[in-house]
Design a protein around this motif. Structure first.
Motif, short mmCIF file in Angstrom:
data_model
loop_
_atom_site.label_atom_id
_atom_site.label_comp_id
_atom_site.label_asym_id
_atom_site.label_seq_id
_atom_site.Cartn_x
_atom_site.Cartn_y
_atom_site.Cartn_z
N ILE A 429 1.11 -0.93 0.40
CA ILE A 429 -0.16 0.06 0.26
C ILE A 429 0.58 1.00 0.06
CG2 ILE A 429 -1.68 1.30 0.95
CD1 ILE A 429 -2.50 -1.27 2.45
N VAL A 430 0.59 2.15 -0.67
CA VAL A 430 1.70 3.25 -1.15
C VAL A 430 1.37 4.45 -1.22
CG1 VAL A 430 3.32 3.80 -2.70
CG2 VAL A 430 2.46 1.72 -2.88
N PHE A 431 1.94 4.96 -0.15
CA PHE A 431 1.07 6.86 0.41
C PHE A 431 2.03 7.81 -0.27
CE2 PHE A 431 2.54 10.29 2.57
CZ PHE A 431 1.76 10.84 2.69
N ARG A 432 1.67 8.39 -1.68
CA ARG A 432 2.57 9.84 -1.66
C ARG A 432 1.93 10.87 -1.74
NH1 ARG A 432 2.60 5.80 -5.78
NH2 ARG A 432 4.42 4.80 -6.56
N GLN A 433 2.56 11.36 -0.68
CA GLN A 433 2.34 13.49 -1.21
C GLN A 433 3.41 14.13 -1.80
OE1 GLN A 433 3.26 15.02 2.94
NE2 GLN A 433 3.07 16.99 2.09
N LYS A 434 2.24 14.72 -2.96
CA LYS A 434 2.74 15.16 -4.11
C LYS A 434 2.86 16.58 -5.10
CE LYS A 434 0.93 11.16 -6.21
NZ LYS A 434 0.03 10.92 -7.64
N LEU A 435 3.80 17.06 -4.65
CA LEU A 435 3.61 19.01 -5.67
C LEU A 435 4.10 18.63 -7.11
CD1 LEU A 435 4.66 22.03 -5.01
CD2 LEU A 435 6.67 21.80 -4.60
N PHE A 436 2.55 19.61 -7.59
CA PHE A 436 3.30 19.08 -9.15
C PHE A 436 3.83 20.21 -9.78
CE2 PHE A 436 -0.94 16.58 -8.95
CZ PHE A 436 -0.63 15.39 -8.94
N LEU A 437 4.52 20.48 -10.58
CA LEU A 437 5.72 21.13 -11.57
C LEU A 437 5.71 21.56 -12.13
CD1 LEU A 437 8.60 19.68 -8.94
CD2 LEU A 437 7.47 22.14 -8.46
N SER A 438 5.95 22.97 -12.92
CA SER A 438 5.85 22.80 -14.42
C SER A 438 7.08 23.78 -14.22
CB SER A 438 4.76 22.80 -15.44
OG SER A 438 4.48 24.46 -14.27
N GLY A 439 7.46 23.50 -16.42
CA GLY A 439 8.44 24.18 -16.56
C GLY A 439 10.33 24.58 -15.53
N ALA A 440 10.86 25.25 -16.14
CA ALA A 440 12.57 24.83 -15.94
C ALA A 440 12.85 25.47 -14.59
CB ALA A 440 13.04 25.72 -17.22
N VAL A 441 13.41 25.01 -14.19
CA VAL A 441 14.64 25.10 -12.99
C VAL A 441 15.30 25.81 -12.94
CG1 VAL A 441 14.64 24.90 -10.14
CG2 VAL A 441 12.93 23.60 -12.14
N SER A 442 15.69 27.01 -12.92
CA SER A 442 17.02 27.49 -12.67
C SER A 442 18.22 26.77 -11.78
CB SER A 442 16.71 28.99 -12.64
OG SER A 442 16.74 29.51 -11.70
N ALA A 443 19.00 26.98 -12.45
CA ALA A 443 20.08 26.61 -10.89
C ALA A 443 20.41 27.75 -9.54
CB ALA A 443 21.71 27.61 -11.73
N GLY A 444 20.19 26.98 -8.58
CA GLY A 444 19.88 27.26 -6.64
C GLY A 444 18.29 28.00 -7.04
N GLY A 445 17.65 27.33 -8.24
CA GLY A 445 16.26 27.40 -7.91
C GLY A 445 15.58 26.35 -6.85
N GLU A 446 14.35 26.28 -5.93
CA GLU A 446 14.18 25.09 -5.90
C GLU A 446 12.29 25.61 -4.17
OE1 GLU A 446 14.88 26.57 -0.40
OE2 GLU A 446 16.41 26.91 -1.54
N PHE A 447 12.44 24.40 -4.55
CA PHE A 447 10.67 23.97 -3.72
C PHE A 447 10.52 23.15 -2.52
CE2 PHE A 447 11.67 22.25 -7.58
CZ PHE A 447 11.84 20.60 -7.73
N LEU A 448 9.64 23.12 -1.75
CA LEU A 448 9.91 22.29 -0.66
C LEU A 448 7.91 21.97 0.00
CD1 LEU A 448 10.28 24.08 2.50
CD2 LEU A 448 9.33 25.34 0.73
N PHE A 449 8.13 21.08 -0.04
CA PHE A 449 6.53 21.00 0.97
C PHE A 449 7.26 19.96 2.84
CE2 PHE A 449 7.75 17.20 -1.64
CZ PHE A 449 7.55 15.74 -0.42
N GLY A 450 6.08 19.72 3.49
CA GLY A 450 5.81 18.79 4.35
C GLY A 450 4.88 18.73 5.11
N ASN A 451 4.93 17.84 6.07
CA ASN A 451 3.95 17.16 7.18
C ASN A 451 4.50 16.51 7.91
OD1 ASN A 451 4.86 14.56 7.02
ND2 ASN A 451 4.65 13.83 4.39
N ARG A 452 3.26 16.82 8.66
CA ARG A 452 3.27 16.14 10.79
C ARG A 452 3.24 14.24 10.96
NH1 ARG A 452 0.10 17.51 16.32
NH2 ARG A 452 0.66 15.38 17.16
N LEU A 453 4.13 14.29 11.48
CA LEU A 453 4.12 12.77 11.22
C LEU A 453 3.92 12.00 12.63
CD1 LEU A 453 5.70 9.33 10.15
CD2 LEU A 453 7.30 10.18 11.27
N TYR A 454 2.19 11.98 11.98
CA TYR A 454 1.54 11.28 13.53
C TYR A 454 2.18 9.28 13.67
CZ TYR A 454 -2.57 10.14 17.18
OH TYR A 454 -2.86 9.37 17.72
N THR A 455 1.88 9.33 15.01
CA THR A 455 2.45 7.82 15.64
C THR A 455 0.97 7.31 17.14
OG1 THR A 455 4.27 8.05 16.84
CG2 THR A 455 4.45 7.09 14.51
#
Length: 1007
Positions: A429-455
């Motif tokens: 069973i596979v969970f994926r959290q996704k960020l969709f992207l488009s266009g070019a990324v220049s050197a030094g360009g960045e993107f991010l996302f996160g979540n809170r891990l619960y147990t």
């Protein structure tokens, strides 16, 4: 690791960021207590605990202050986060809090991901060998961080009582293109003949039997390099090197350049880990994720070497085209860890311009047979069917693991998640959290996302339901007032970090020391509760890089025993040039505030730089560096730094930037020079040196009155463990650093020729050689010894039994940037086979032609240590004087007041609690009267056992007359209040002694 006596008087915060972790899980089943109950925090004897543990019988504490609930939680939570390498090989790094243990792989193909996530109490596994960031391209190819050809590197940049900011860095993204050979092509570039290779701060290469060896001659910048290579870009994407080292180097860097860059540069470099066991190992170093701009490979360079005399031998170097294709990205995986929760942040940074990236994500694969059920909670309802869901609507996705309980991912409503999916794939069973992207990324360009891990260890989704509501709906009724001194303002809840974020102004070294020593940056903060019982973590984020400590007042402006964690960064050193090129200065503080349902809670945050009362403060904080670092100071004057994981790889250097206060203060800042490299326990075998690995820290007092902490290690062979206690007072004549070594053997171990091969402490001069040595000889006489530096030497000196010491000095002009050093023993006890060993300590005094090396051991030959044997040493580490000193008067002075006539305390009212260094009295009927003698300069006394919360009123008894002793400058400062495990309070304050013969008698009551 957690003993529950904490000094909380006052590290402070000015404006805080309150992070709300609505902590409410039970230690048994971790079910969430959820919304408000009828329990009162100020009335009943049984008080509700936001973590759902058995009710506290601490009603008096709750009634003492409106912050009583926060006091209880903060002291129970303090030291609840630890982080350490799993073993001496450093292949995995573990982050642990009160609930979970997460291990992340750093080396090995397909191993650079989460190795396991387990329940910290039961050890039951939630998931293993998964939780992996990835990138997807327009052709459908997926590149995983676990396929990175570079090893991961840990750097915990903020650490302390409650919060660790742990980064796993340097991982790239790759995919295997076929199941065939590992390499598509390999070209030998060794060139181990003639004069192809050149060096810097190393000996000229020597060639023998198809190998090349170089020896470090200076640790400033040792490297070996060659040019004249010509490999077409389509024929390489990595360098394979086989090498060994006989020194302490645990990391290296590969630099390279192409016909497009023409010379070595800061962009085209790749760090890699080294196994320093003296054996050959092969390392594959990926170039594609390190700014390989294309072009023909022209030159390579290896930067390796942590100590003078270290020899590095190369057996093979090849340029290879691997069977893994990489993308020009580096990962920064951050674990924001608190005692009761963990937030994950994934940052993807382009090392070169790239196009065709369509998706970044996190993938978690769970064996289908291990999952009882799953639940995706969206804004429209609860889903238990496979599918994909818009990220803007998902609250959480959770999985009920049959043998462990609930593991889930709370999605922050920050707009960074495009989609969440749960699918069935090949038995997983596979969970994926996704960020969709488009266009070019220049050197030094960045993107991010996160979540809170619960147990949690139960099998109900109710816990994560409540936590998701709390996490996604932070408090809104937060106001700041009385902030004229600090400029404090509330920014908002940081959804990736999991803390309430406040910003404020700060100071600097010179302003705080010379112009405004008594300025405190204060702000009053009010928080309005809602229907949930919350733990809110405050993040006070100031512009002052030299923030030293912090304290908290309640709504009556009384100091409360809530320990405060302080973290900082000095700008301009740029220790992380790729991940943090701006190297922004900051001074942060973190602490928890409990906000009960439908109640408001107010407190004052105070940020401190120089003075606390009439004396300079003394503190423990953390400082951002290329490796984790604790920082200690007297006011803004640095006294020490502790590198628990060591400084450069596994070089054992534990106390960098260890500074005295009897030398010459810098003209530019109120700072002093530092001593050389200090190391602790190891032993030597025919196979090499056996070192140790750090296992955790307990901070007893982070200030602002005194600094007291333990940090612990386990030998790489598993035969013994040891703990180092580090204690400092705000002294201004000498930096007496009070230490205790407690070593216990966990299993039998035989060490040959102990006095030569077993080391309890070692040091070297780092950048200069000492010409003079003094020590207590076997007869008990203090002697001087001039050191002949015309040739290397080694000798073993037997030390006397009563307060033995040794000291190195006489640096001369070459050592103008180094301080002298002394090691002074207060007492020691060595237990072998149940009997006290009655021998002497020894000093191995050596010189290698460049630097002095000192090693402390004990005078024994072959010893068969048995399980349960122990070694305890109380000692003082002393940086002192300057390069012009020709005698050791400073050392004799400190030996007298700290070893021969140390501080002692006797109690007239109350009782004495034994402590090697800190005078400690337990009050009787909320009063204490005691006499201190011995010691010199500024010392601290602590009085515990009070059932009264208030302000200490201190009287000094002189000739039968009581006179008020007031260490305060403001009504709330000059002392520290502590909260003990038994529910009583402690109070500590600074006093001064002109000589060890002096006696001072104090009476303390609380109002």
């Amino acid at each position: 690791m957690r003993k529950r006596i904490y000094v909380i008087c006052g590290s402070i915060l000015l404006c805080m960021a309150v992070c709300l972790a609505a902590a409410c899980t039970s230690s048994r089943d971790e079910t969430v207590s959820g919304k408000g109950s009828d329990s009162s925090a100020d009335g009943s004897a049984s008080v509700n605990d936001p973590n759902g543990s058995p009710a506290y019988d601490r009603a008096e504490v709750y009634r003492d202050s409106t912050l009583g609930a926060s006091v209880v939680y903060a002291n129970d939570a303090a030291n609840g986060v630890q982080a350490y390498y799993e073993d001496g090989g450093r292949s995995r790094f573990v982050v642990e809090n009160d609930r979970i243990r997460l291990a992340h792989g750093l080396t090995g193909y397909r191993e650079k991901r989460v190795a396991y996530l387990e329940n910290a109490e039961t050890g039951n596994i939630y998931l293993e060998n998964t939780m992996e960031p990835y990138l997807k391209t327009s052709d459908g190819s997926v590149y995983y961080a676990g396929n990175s050809q570079t090893s991961g590197r840990m750097n915990t940049t903020r650490l302390g009582y409650y919060y660790y900011e742990t980064h796993i860095r340097d991982l790239g993204f790759g995919r295997k293109i076929s199941a065939d050979e590992e390499y598509v092509r390999a070209v030998d570039v060794s060139g181990f003949t003639g004069s192809v290779w050149l060096t810097n701060d190393m000996s000229a290469p020597s060639y023998e039997n198809g190998t090349m060896s170089v020896r470090v001659t200076d640790t400033y910048d040792p490297y070996v390099y060659r040019a004249g290579i010509d490999i077409p870009e389509e024929q390489y994407n990595a360098i394979e090197v086989t090498l060994k080292t006989d020194g302490a180097s645990n990391t290296g860097e590969l630099f390279f350049f192409t016909d497009r860059t023409n010379s070595f540069n800061a962009q085209q470099r790749v760090p890699f880990s080294i196994i320093n066991d003296g054996e050959y190992h092969t390392y594959l170093i990926d170039l594609s994720a390190a700014a390989q701009t294309g072009g023909r490979l022209r030159g390579i360079r290896f930067d390796i070497g942590s100590g003078i005399g270290e020899t590095v031998t190369f057996r093979s170097i090849r340029a290879v085209k691997t069977n893994v294709v990489s993308l020009p990205f580096k990962l920064d995986a951050t674990f924001h860890t608190y005692p009761d929760k963990l937030h994950q942040e994934y940052r993807f940074i382009a090392t070169d311009s790239v196009s065709g990236i369509t998706e970044a994500g996190l993938e978690v694969k769970l064996p289908e047979e291990d999952v009882a059920s799953f639940l995706v909670h969206t804004e429209s309802g609860r889903e238990s069917e496979y599918g994909a869901y818009s990220g803007s609507t998902v609250r959480f996705a959770a999985f009920d693991m049959k043998n462990a309980g609930i593991v889930g991912f709370i999605i922050p409503n920050d707009g960074l998640t495009s989609e969440v999916s749960v699918t069935a794939e090949d038995g997983f069973i596979v969970f994926r959290q996704k960020l969709f992207l488009s266009g070019a990324v220049s050197a030094g360009g960045e993107f991010l996302f996160g979540n809170r891990l619960y147990t949690d260890s139960g099998h109900s989704y109710s816990g994560i339901e409540t936590q998701a509501e709390i996490e996604r709906n932070p408090l809104v009724g937060i106001t700041v007032s009385n902030a004229a001194s600090s400029g404090c303002r509330y920014v908002g809840y940081d959804k990736l970090r999991g803390a309430y974020h406040f910003t404020l102004n700060g100071s600097d070294f010179n302003t705080a020391y010379y112009r405004e020593p008594n300025k405190h940056f204060t702000a009053d903060i009010r928080m309005e509760g809602d229907e949930y019982d919350r733990i809110a973590y405050i993040w006070m984020n100031s512009t002052g890089g030299c923030l030293e400590s912090a304290a908290i007042l309640d709504d009556r402006q009384m100091q409360v025993p809530i320990p405060v964690e302080v973290c900082k960064n000095f700008t301009g050193e740029i220790e992380e040039p790729f991940y943090d090129p701006a190297d922004t200065q900051y001074g942060d503080s973190f602490y928890p505030i409990r906000v009960e349902p439908y109640k408001s809670v107010s407190h004052t945050s105070i940020q401190l730089y120089q003075n606390w009362g009439k004396f300079p403060l003394k503190q423990i904080s953390s400082i951002q560096f290329h490796i984790s670092y604790y920082h200690l100071s007297t006011g803004v004057t640095e006294s020490n730094c502790i590198a628990p994981y060591f400084v450069y790889g596994k070089d054992e250097w534990t106390l960098p930037d260890f500074r005295g206060c009897s030398g010459n203060m810098w003209a530019s800042q109120p700072q002093f020079n530092a001593v050389g490299r200090l190391r602790f326990v190891s032993y030597q075998t025919d196979a090499g040196k056996v070192k140790s690995e750090y296992t955790g820290t307990e901070i007893r007092s982070a200030g602002p009155v005194y600094a007291d902490m333990d940090y612990s290690y386990l030998s790489d062979c598993g035969s013994y463990e040891y703990t180092l206690r580090h204690l400092e007072f705000p002294q201004d004549d000498e930096n007496r650093t009070y230490y205790t070594l407690e070593l216990t053997f966990l299993k039998d171990l035989t060490v040959d020729n102990v006095k030569e091969n077993f080391t309890l402490f070692s040091m070297d001069g780092r950048a200069a050689a000492f010409r003079k040595l003094s020590y207590l000889d076997a007869s008990g006489a203090a002697v001087y010894k001039d050191l002949d530096l015309s040739a290397p030497f080694a000798e073993t000196l037997v030390l006397g039994k009563e307060a033995p010491f040794f000291s190195y000095f006489g640096l001369g002009a070459d050592g103008a940037s180094i301080m002298n050093f002394a090691y002074i023993v207060k007492d020691y006890e060595i237990m072998l086979s149940g009997e006290k060993w009655d021998g002497n300590l020894v000093l191995r005094n050596t010189y290698d032609g460049s630097l002095n090396y000192a090693y402390l051991s004990f005078d024994a030959g072959d010893v068969a240590f048995r399980k349960g044997d122990s070694i305890q040493i109380h000692f003082i580490l002393l940086p002192w004087g300057d390069h012009n000193d020709t005698d050791d008067a400073n050392v004799r002075y400190v030996r007298e007041d700290s070893a021969l006539r140390p501080v002692t305390v006797t109690a007239r009212t109350g009782s004495v609690t034994e402590d090697a260094y800190l005078p400690n009295v337990r009050a009787e009927s909320n009063a204490a009267e005691f006499t201190v003698t011995g010691g010199r300069n500024r010392n601290v006394v602590r009085i515990d056992g009070f059932t009264v919360f208030g302000t200490p009123v201190i009287y000094e008894v002189k000739n039968g007359t009581e006179l008020r002793y007031d260490p305060s400058y403001y009504a709330y400062d000059g002392y520290c209040i502590h909260y003990n495990e038994d529910g009583t309070y402690g109070y500590s304050f600074v006093y001064e002694m002109d000589s060890p013969e002096e006696e001072r008698t104090f009476r303390v009551e609380i109002r």
